[in-house]
Enzyme design. Structure first.
Site, PDB file in Angstrom:
ATOM      1  N   ARG A  36     -12.146  54.982 -35.609  1.00 12.76           N
ATOM      2  CA  ARG A  36     -12.868  54.193 -34.599  1.00 12.76           C
ATOM      3  C   ARG A  36     -12.747  54.876 -33.246  1.00 12.76           C
ATOM      4  NH1 ARG A  36     -10.448  49.965 -31.147  1.00 12.76           N
ATOM      5  NH2 ARG A  36     -12.098  48.761 -30.146  1.00 12.76           N
ATOM      6  N   ARG A  77     -15.150  43.067 -16.611  1.00 11.83           N
ATOM      7  CA  ARG A  77     -13.890  43.728 -16.269  1.00 11.83           C
ATOM      8  C   ARG A  77     -13.647  43.680 -14.764  1.00 11.83           C
ATOM      9  NH1 ARG A  77     -11.538  46.689 -20.303  1.00 11.83           N
ATOM     10  NH2 ARG A  77     -12.836  47.069 -22.141  1.00 11.83           N
ATOM     11  N   LYS A 230     -19.597  42.404 -33.868  1.00  9.37           N
ATOM     12  CA  LYS A 230     -18.234  41.968 -33.564  1.00  9.37           C
ATOM     13  C   LYS A 230     -18.269  40.494 -33.182  1.00  9.37           C
ATOM     14  CE  LYS A 230     -15.565  44.693 -31.175  1.00  9.37           C
ATOM     15  NZ  LYS A 230     -15.102  45.570 -30.069  1.00  9.37           N
ATOM     16  N   THR A 288      -7.562  43.555 -34.733  1.00  8.16           N
ATOM     17  CA  THR A 288      -6.786  43.139 -33.555  1.00  8.16           C
ATOM     18  C   THR A 288      -5.362  42.698 -33.882  1.00  8.16           C
ATOM     19  OG1 THR A 288      -8.875  42.207 -32.721  1.00  8.16           O
ATOM     20  CG2 THR A 288      -6.929  41.989 -31.326  1.00  8.16           C
TER      21      THR A 288
END
Length: 483
Positions: A36, A77, A230, A288
């Protein structure tokens, strides 16, 4: 070298701790099937080097390794800070668009100011909204919104650093599913032959349609990257069935899902998503913090071991390592540990699918009827392997959906398709030359089994193919062969 015949595949995130060819080779030897690349970090030149390193190692080891490009998506962010900012409980702070930050920073009477990269965040929040920073370690509560400025009170203290993620539980953002950066990254990924593209923060099936259109616009013919949704928002859970239909695979991104929803709900959500993906014959990735403590420690916690084992028992196609291999102190140990947990769990009866499993996830159509028949015959004949020849991979995935006890060998004619099939549970893809007849195909199949030692003399195998060899969508042939 790790076992070739593990059913559950391992995804490793490549980063500073594992970017060299030497480390990537060790990751593959320790069990990595898929690499990934996290496009939230790093330049295109950096990712180009990683792709080259992965391909060189794959060729050297004669082992296919798929590359997963993980897009940043509309991630909120913190902007660029000159230095970290400490925020203390009950303190008042102001969050402003990054474009306004420089002109406001240091002005008297304003207090502490934090920049946010998503310029329109103020439009999506209101008084009493919760803002979580840095995976929820810092919590703020919105007091008021004045123009584009969000005035908030600190609930949980912490130190805010540049580029840390922001979550707004229960709030759907109006940002486009693909940012300009994502579109640039997609172009780069396709130019450099990534095998799959994952879209972050999917809200609905339409987001995957947008991604598909962008990829098709950039594609240069041949096999296009598999598209992965996702799942990390409540809105995505509300539209999960439609999202699965529009996707080639799904990732249970538990980190942000736990922040956007509730950590207590995530285990049940995970099982729901995994079940829905198997029902639709789509690969599913559990991700995760699977071995999170191994970022700093050489051994995982008992809870982490159980977490990986439970994903295997749920029949997830892949399990994923993030910081453990990207930046951790024990990346090789983390992969080896994950493989060991998978092998121990798969050797137990707890991950075995009952014979009725096929009926639980029944899908209509000739392809799925052939897949069910092939698995039934393999069980009855006590075959050691199912060998499926496919031009598109669809029949191979239909067999994998049934989670049979015997090995699955997928024979395909293109390397790009072989790499995409790595995502599917139990599938060992092999590239063969195109054959002109079923007789030739059987010949190649038997010699391949002999070379790879998947089956030995006296073993029975079940071969699945199309009598019109070389024509997609014509699978109609199931035969038992004894070596």
């Amino acid at each position: 070298m790790h076992s070739m015949y593990r059913n559950t595949k391992i995804i490793c995130t490549i980063g500073p701790a594992t970017e060299s060819q030497k480390m990537i080779e060790q990751l593959v030897k320790n069990g990595m099937n898929i690499a990934r690349l996290n496009f939230s970090h790093g330049t295109h030149q950096y990712h180009k080097t990683l792709i080259q390193n992965i391909r060189v190692v794959s060729k050297r080891l004669h082992q296919p390794v798929a590359i997963l490009q993980d897009l940043q998506g509309p991630r909120i962010r913190i902007g660029i800070l000159t230095e970290p900012v400490e925020v203390v409980r009950n303190e008042k702070i102001i969050i402003v668009p990054e474009s306004e930050f420089k002109s406001l920073a240091g002005k008297r009477g304003l207090g502490k100011i934090l920049p946010v990269q998503y310029e329109e965040l103020y439009k999506d929040l209101h008084k009493d909204s919760t803002i979580l920073i840095d995976e929820g370690f810092i919590e703020l509560e919105v007091v008021k919104i004045v123009g584009s400025h969000i005035h908030a009170q600190v609930v949980t203290s912490g130190i805010v650093k540049t580029n840390k993620g922001i979550n707004t539980p229960g709030k759907e953002l109006s940002a486009d599913p693909l940012t300009k950066k994502d579109r640039d990254d997609i172009r780069f990924g396709i130019e450099h032959g990534v095998d799959s593209i994952a879209l972050s923060f999917v809200s609905c099936a339409d987001d995957m349609v947008v991604l598909k259109k962008e990829v098709m616009k950039r594609a240069r013919g041949g096999i296009t990257p598999a598209l992965i949704a996702k799942i990390e928002r409540q809105a995505a859970m509300d539209d999960i069935e439609n999202i699965i239909v529009e996707s080639d695979a799904v990732m249970v991104a538990r980190g942000d899902l736990a922040l956007e929803c509730s950590a207590a709900e995530v285990p049940v959500m995970q099982k729901r998503i995994v079940g829905a993906c198997i029902r639709n014959a789509k690969p599913v990735i559990v991700a995760t913090q699977m071995l999170d403590s191994m970022i700093e420690n050489p051994r995982p916690t008992r809870a982490e071991v159980s977490d990986v084992a439970n994903a295997v028992i749920d029949h997830a196609d892949c399990v994923m390592l993030s910081g453990e291999t990207a930046s951790g102190s024990y990346p090789l140990e983390a992969v080896a540990m994950m493989e060991k947990i998978i092998e121990e769990t798969e050797a137990s009866p707890y991950d075995d699918a009952p014979r009725e499993f096929a009926r639980m996830f029944h899908m209509s159509g000739d392809r799925h009827a052939i897949a069910e028949a092939a698995v039934d015959i393999a069980i009855t004949e006590q075959a050691s392997a199912l060998v499926i020849a496919s031009l598109t991979g669809a029949t191979i995935r239909a067999v994998a959906q049934l989670r049979p006890a015997m090995r699955i060998l997928g024979l395909v004619t293109e390397e790009a398709l072989a790499r995409q099939l790595i995502f599917s549970w139990g599938v060992n893809p092999l590239v063969i030359a195109k054959q002109q007849s079923v007789g030739k195909l059987i010949e190649v199949c038997l010699s391949t089994l002999e070379k790879t030692k998947i089956a030995k003399k006296g073993d029975k195998i079940v071969l699945v193919a199309g009598q019109k060899v070389g024509i997609p969508g014509t699978t109609n042939f199931v035969q038992v062969q004894e070596l």
